[in-house]
Design a protein around this motif. Structure first.
Motif, PDB file in Angstrom:
ATOM      1  N   ASP A   5       0.849  -1.196   0.000  1.00 23.42           N
ATOM      2  CA  ASP A   5       0.000   0.000   0.000  1.00 23.42           C
ATOM      3  C   ASP A   5       0.887   1.249   0.000  1.00 23.42           C
ATOM      4  O   ASP A   5       1.752   1.404   0.882  1.00 23.42           O
ATOM      5  CB  ASP A   5      -0.906  -0.025   1.238  1.00 23.42           C
ATOM      6  N   LEU A   6       0.684   2.107  -0.995  1.00 26.10           N
ATOM      7  CA  LEU A   6       1.493   3.331  -1.072  1.00 26.10           C
ATOM      8  C   LEU A   6       1.176   4.232   0.128  1.00 26.10           C
ATOM      9  O   LEU A   6       0.001   4.391   0.489  1.00 26.10           O
ATOM     10  CB  LEU A   6       1.220   4.080  -2.381  1.00 26.10           C
ATOM     11  N   TYR A  58       0.727   7.640   2.242  1.00 23.01           N
ATOM     12  CA  TYR A  58       0.302   9.042   2.076  1.00 23.01           C
ATOM     13  C   TYR A  58       0.014   9.383   0.607  1.00 23.01           C
ATOM     14  O   TYR A  58       0.378  10.456   0.130  1.00 23.01           O
ATOM     15  CB  TYR A  58       1.367  10.010   2.635  1.00 23.01           C
ATOM     16  N   PHE A  59      -0.615   8.455  -0.066  1.00 23.26           N
ATOM     17  CA  PHE A  59      -0.859   8.676  -1.498  1.00 23.26           C
ATOM     18  C   PHE A  59      -1.855   9.819  -1.726  1.00 23.26           C
ATOM     19  O   PHE A  59      -1.792  10.532  -2.731  1.00 23.26           O
ATOM     20  CB  PHE A  59      -1.372   7.372  -2.131  1.00 23.26           C
ATOM     21  N   LYS A  60      -2.745  10.007  -0.760  1.00 18.75           N
ATOM     22  CA  LYS A  60      -3.747  11.093  -0.893  1.00 18.75           C
ATOM     23  C   LYS A  60      -3.032  12.437  -1.055  1.00 18.75           C
ATOM     24  O   LYS A  60      -3.470  13.295  -1.830  1.00 18.75           O
ATOM     25  CB  LYS A  60      -4.673  11.092   0.332  1.00 18.75           C
ATOM     26  N   ASN A 103      -1.965  13.053  -4.620  1.00 18.54           N
ATOM     27  CA  ASN A 103      -3.114  13.522  -5.416  1.00 18.54           C
ATOM     28  C   ASN A 103      -3.435  14.979  -5.099  1.00 18.54           C
ATOM     29  O   ASN A 103      -3.644  15.797  -5.998  1.00 18.54           O
ATOM     30  CB  ASN A 103      -4.350  12.677  -5.083  1.00 18.54           C
ATOM     31  N   HIS A 121      -4.721  14.490  -9.812  1.00 12.80           N
ATOM     32  CA  HIS A 121      -5.071  13.086 -10.041  1.00 12.80           C
ATOM     33  C   HIS A 121      -4.241  12.446 -11.151  1.00 12.80           C
ATOM     34  O   HIS A 121      -3.858  11.282 -11.056  1.00 12.80           O
ATOM     35  CB  HIS A 121      -6.562  13.013 -10.391  1.00 12.80           C
ATOM     36  N   ASP A 144      -2.093   9.117 -10.953  1.00 11.20           N
ATOM     37  CA  ASP A 144      -2.207   7.968 -11.874  1.00 11.20           C
ATOM     38  C   ASP A 144      -0.828   7.538 -12.369  1.00 11.20           C
ATOM     39  O   ASP A 144      -0.524   6.342 -12.430  1.00 11.20           O
ATOM     40  CB  ASP A 144      -3.072   8.336 -13.092  1.00 11.20           C
ATOM     41  N   ARG A 164      -3.546  -5.356  -9.012  1.00 13.42           N
ATOM     42  CA  ARG A 164      -4.103  -4.161  -8.373  1.00 13.42           C
ATOM     43  C   ARG A 164      -5.324  -4.617  -7.589  1.00 13.42           C
ATOM     44  O   ARG A 164      -6.295  -5.127  -8.145  1.00 13.42           O
ATOM     45  CB  ARG A 164      -4.504  -3.128  -9.430  1.00 13.42           C
ATOM     46  N   GLY A 171      -7.624   0.977  -5.706  1.00 14.10           N
ATOM     47  CA  GLY A 171      -6.984   2.240  -5.342  1.00 14.10           C
ATOM     48  C   GLY A 171      -5.470   2.162  -5.408  1.00 14.10           C
ATOM     49  O   GLY A 171      -4.897   1.809  -6.440  1.00 14.10           O
ATOM     50  N   GLU A 172      -4.805   2.468  -4.268  1.00  9.28           N
ATOM     51  CA  GLU A 172      -3.337   2.410  -4.241  1.00  9.28           C
ATOM     52  C   GLU A 172      -2.851   1.175  -3.482  1.00  9.28           C
ATOM     53  O   GLU A 172      -1.771   1.163  -2.912  1.00  9.28           O
ATOM     54  CB  GLU A 172      -2.721   3.691  -3.632  1.00  9.28           C
ATOM     55  N   LYS A 184       1.182   0.064   8.923  1.00 14.63           N
ATOM     56  CA  LYS A 184       0.770   1.476   8.877  1.00 14.63           C
ATOM     57  C   LYS A 184       0.859   2.069  10.295  1.00 14.63           C
ATOM     58  O   LYS A 184       1.321   3.198  10.485  1.00 14.63           O
ATOM     59  CB  LYS A 184      -0.672   1.606   8.348  1.00 14.63           C
ATOM     60  N   ARG A 192       4.513   3.350   8.897  1.00 13.65           N
ATOM     61  CA  ARG A 192       4.633   3.154   7.438  1.00 13.65           C
ATOM     62  C   ARG A 192       6.087   2.870   7.023  1.00 13.65           C
ATOM     63  O   ARG A 192       6.953   2.776   7.874  1.00 13.65           O
ATOM     64  CB  ARG A 192       4.056   4.353   6.675  1.00 13.65           C
TER      65      ARG A 192
HETATM   66  N1  LIG Z   1      -4.735   9.215  -8.897  1.00 15.01           N
HETATM   67  C1  LIG Z   1      -5.443   8.203  -8.404  1.00 15.01           C
HETATM   68  N2  LIG Z   1      -5.764   8.188  -7.110  1.00 15.01           N
HETATM   69  C2  LIG Z   1      -6.445   7.140  -6.616  1.00 15.01           C
HETATM   70  C3  LIG Z   1      -6.862   6.073  -7.423  1.00 15.01           C
HETATM   71  N3  LIG Z   1      -7.526   5.184  -6.654  1.00 15.01           N
HETATM   72  C4  LIG Z   1      -7.542   5.671  -5.415  1.00 15.01           C
HETATM   73  N4  LIG Z   1      -6.874   6.867  -5.367  1.00 15.01           N
HETATM   74  C5  LIG Z   1      -6.633   7.768  -4.241  1.00 15.01           C
HETATM   75  O1  LIG Z   1      -5.830   7.119  -3.285  1.00 15.01           O
HETATM   76  C6  LIG Z   1      -5.990   7.837  -2.075  1.00 15.01           C
HETATM   77  C7  LIG Z   1      -5.999   6.876  -0.921  1.00 15.01           C
HETATM   78  O2  LIG Z   1      -6.014   7.618   0.242  1.00 15.01           O
HETATM   79  P1  LIG Z   1      -5.934   6.962   1.653  1.00 15.01           P
HETATM   80  O3  LIG Z   1      -6.770   5.717   1.705  1.00 15.01           O
HETATM   81  O4  LIG Z   1      -6.233   8.028   2.657  1.00 15.01           O
HETATM   82  O5  LIG Z   1      -4.462   6.450   1.779  1.00 15.01           O
HETATM   83  P2  LIG Z   1      -3.092   7.242   1.902  1.00 15.01           P
HETATM   84  O6  LIG Z   1      -3.231   8.695   1.681  1.00 15.01           O
HETATM   85  O7  LIG Z   1      -2.133   6.523   1.022  1.00 15.01           O
HETATM   86  O8  LIG Z   1      -2.712   7.001   3.394  1.00 15.01           O
HETATM   87  P3  LIG Z   1      -2.094   5.713   4.035  1.00 15.01           P
HETATM   88  O9  LIG Z   1      -2.482   4.551   3.184  1.00 15.01           O
HETATM   89  O10 LIG Z   1      -2.724   5.632   5.401  1.00 15.01           O
HETATM   90  O11 LIG Z   1      -0.630   5.914   4.104  1.00 15.01           O
HETATM   91  C8  LIG Z   1      -7.280   8.656  -2.185  1.00 15.01           C
HETATM   92  O12 LIG Z   1      -6.958  10.003  -2.308  1.00 15.01           O
HETATM   93  C9  LIG Z   1      -7.890   8.144  -3.507  1.00 15.01           C
HETATM   94  O13 LIG Z   1      -8.597   9.165  -4.191  1.00 15.01           O
HETATM   95  C10 LIG Z   1      -6.524   6.120  -8.811  1.00 15.01           C
HETATM   96  O14 LIG Z   1      -6.843   5.240  -9.605  1.00 15.01           O
HETATM   97  N5  LIG Z   1      -5.822   7.189  -9.264  1.00 15.01           N
END
Ligand SMILES: Nc1nc2c(ncn2[C@@H]2O[C@H](COP(=O)(O)OP(=O)(O)OP(=O)(O)O)[C@@H](O)[C@H]2O)c(=O)[nH]1
Length: 323
Positions: free
Chosen positions: A203-204, A206-208, A211, A216, A220, A242, A245-246, A311, A315
Motif C-alpha cells: 500500500d502506497l 500518504y498517497f492522498k 493527489n 489526479h 495515476d 491491483r 486504489g493504491e 501502517k 509506514r
Molecule cells: N490518482 C489516483 N488516485 C487514486 C486512485 N484510486 C484511489 N486513489 C486515491 O488514493 C488515495 C488513498 O487515500 P488513503 O486511503 O487516505 O491512503 P493514503 O493517503 O495513502 O494514506 P495511508 O495509506 O494511510 O498511508 C485517495 O486520495 C484516492 O482518491 C486512482 O486510480 N488514481
C-alpha cells in the motif's frame, strides 16, 4: 478462467468436428467396401478410428492443444492418402479438411500443414491429369487465405478479451479477477504439491497527499510507475495485482529468504518511486506466508491485518503475519 473457457470451447469444437467427420466418412466406408475398393475403405476406416481415438484422448487427458495438432496432421495425411488411392472420386474432401485444419491449430500452423498436404497431393497423385492444376492451386489458395484471415482475427480477438479480462486498465498490473483465480491455483499448488507461496499487500504511503498536491493525473502516473518498478524487481513467475486504489497484492512462490526479498523490494521502490519534485514515495507491506489450512479469505485477511500493523508502526516498513 478465460483459458479454461477457451479450452472447453476447443474441446467442444473438436468433439463436433469428430462427430461430423465420422458421420460424413462412415457411409463412404460402406460404399467403398461394397464397390470392392478395399484400399479406400481401409483408409476411411483408419481415419474414423484415428479421429475417435484422438477425440477420446483429448476428452480424458484435456491435452487439447497437442491432440488437436496431431489430429490436424492426421486428417491432412488421410485426405492426401485417399486422393492418391481413390483419385478424383475423393478429391472434394480436400476442401473441408483444409478448412477444418484452421479450427484445430493456430492459423500459421494450419497454413503450413495445408501447404505440405497440397504439395504432397500435387507430387504424388495423378488427379491433375484429369482436373486443372491451376484451378486447384487458385481455389485452394483462396480457401486457405480466407480461413487464415478469419482464424487470425479470432486469435486477435481472444488475446484482446484475455487482456481485458485479466489486466488493470490504468496500471497494467493484473486485476482482481486474475488474482482470485491465481490465489485458488496457488493454494491448490501449496496443498497438493508442497509449492508454498507468499502473499503480500503493498500500500502506497500518504498517497492522498500526492493527489492533493500534484493532481489526479500525476497520482495515476505514480501508480503506473509503481507497477513498472515493482514488476522489474520481481521474478518471472511472481505476480502483481491491483487490489483497488493504491493497494496492490503480490503473489510469489516461496523463496528461501522471504524477509530479505521483501526488504530489497521495499528499498528498491523507495529509491526509484518519486513525486514530480523528486521526493521519495514509500510503501507499507503486510506479508502473509502460506500456512497449512490457508483459504483465499484468511490469506488476504492475514496480509491485511499485517498491513494495518505496518501502517500503525509509522509506514515504510514490512510486517509479517505470525498466524
Ligand atoms: N490518482 C489516483 N488516485 C487514486 C486512485 N484510486 C484511489 N486513489 C486515491 O488514493 C488515495 C488513498 O487515500 P488513503 O486511503 O487516505 O491512503 P493514503 O493517503 O495513502 O494514506 P495511508 O495509506 O494511510 O498511508 C485517495 O486520495 C484516492 O482518491 C486512482 O486510480 N488514481
Amino acid at each position: 478462467m478465460i483459458n479454461q473457457l477457451q479450452q472447453k470451447y476447443q474441446l467442444s469444437l473438436f468433439l463436433l468436428l469428430g462427430t461430423v467427420a465420422i458421420m460424413g466418412v462412415f457411409p463412404f466406408v460402406v460404399i467403398r467396401y461394397l464397390d470392392g475398393n478395399f484400399i479406400a475403405a481401409g483408409i476411411d476406416i483408419t481415419l474414423i478410428l484415428g479421429i475417435v481415438a484422438l477425440v477420446a484422448y483429448a476428452y480424458f487427458s484435456k491435452k487439447i492443444r497437442i491432440v488437436s495438432a496431431i489430429a490436424a496432421v492426421f486428417i491432412n495425411t488421410g485426405v492426401v492418402a485417399i486422393v492418391i488411392a481413390n483419385g478424383i472420386d475423393s478429391f472434394l474432401w480436400v476442401y473441408p479438411v483444409f478448412a477444418s485444419t484452421f479450427i484445430l491449430v493456430r492459423p500459421l500452423e494450419a497454413l503450413c500443414i495445408n501447404f505440405v498436404a497440397g504439395v504432397a497431393m500435387v507430387a504424388l497423385s495423378d488427379i491433375f491429369n484429369t482436373i486443372s492444376l491451376n484451378s486447384f492451386v487458385i481455389t485452394i489458395l483462396m480457401l486457405s487465405m480466407s480461413a487464415f484471415i478469419h482464424a487470425s482475427h479470432g486469435v486477435k480477438q481472444f488475446l484482446l478479451l484475455k487482456k481485458l479480462n485479466t489486466i488493470d486498465e490504468l496500471t497494467g498490473a493484473f486485476n482482481r479477477r486474475a488474482m482470485s483465480s491465481d490465489i485458488k491455483a496457488a493454494l491448490s499448488n501449496a496443498e497438493n504439491n508442497g509449492i508454498e507461496q507468499l502473499l503480500a499487500i503493498l500500500d502506497l504511503d500518504y498517497f492522498k497527499t500526492v493527489n492533493d498536491k500534484f493532481g489526479h493525473a500525476v497520482g495515476d502516473q505514480v501508480l503506473k510507475d509503481f507497477v513498472t518498478i515493482t514488476t522489474s524487481h520481481i521474478g518471472k513467475y511472481d505476480r502483481l495485482y491491483r487490489f483497488g486504489g493504491e493497494e496492490f497484492v503480490l503473489l510469489i512462490p516461496n523463496m528461501s529468504d522471504q524477509h530479505m526479498f521483501i526488504d530489497n523490494l521495499k528499498t528498491a521502490i523507495k529509491q526509484e518511486l518519486k513525486t514530480p519534485d523528486g521526493k521519495e514515495i514509500t510503501v507499507s507491506f503486510g506479508v502473509a506466508p502460506w500456512v497449512p489450512g490457508t483459504t483465499a479469505d484468511t490469506w488476504l485477511q492475514r496480509a491485511d491485518e499485517a498491513l494495518y500493523l505496518a501502517k500503525g508502526q509509522g509506514r515504510d516498513c514490512a510486517v509479517f503475519s505470525n498466524k
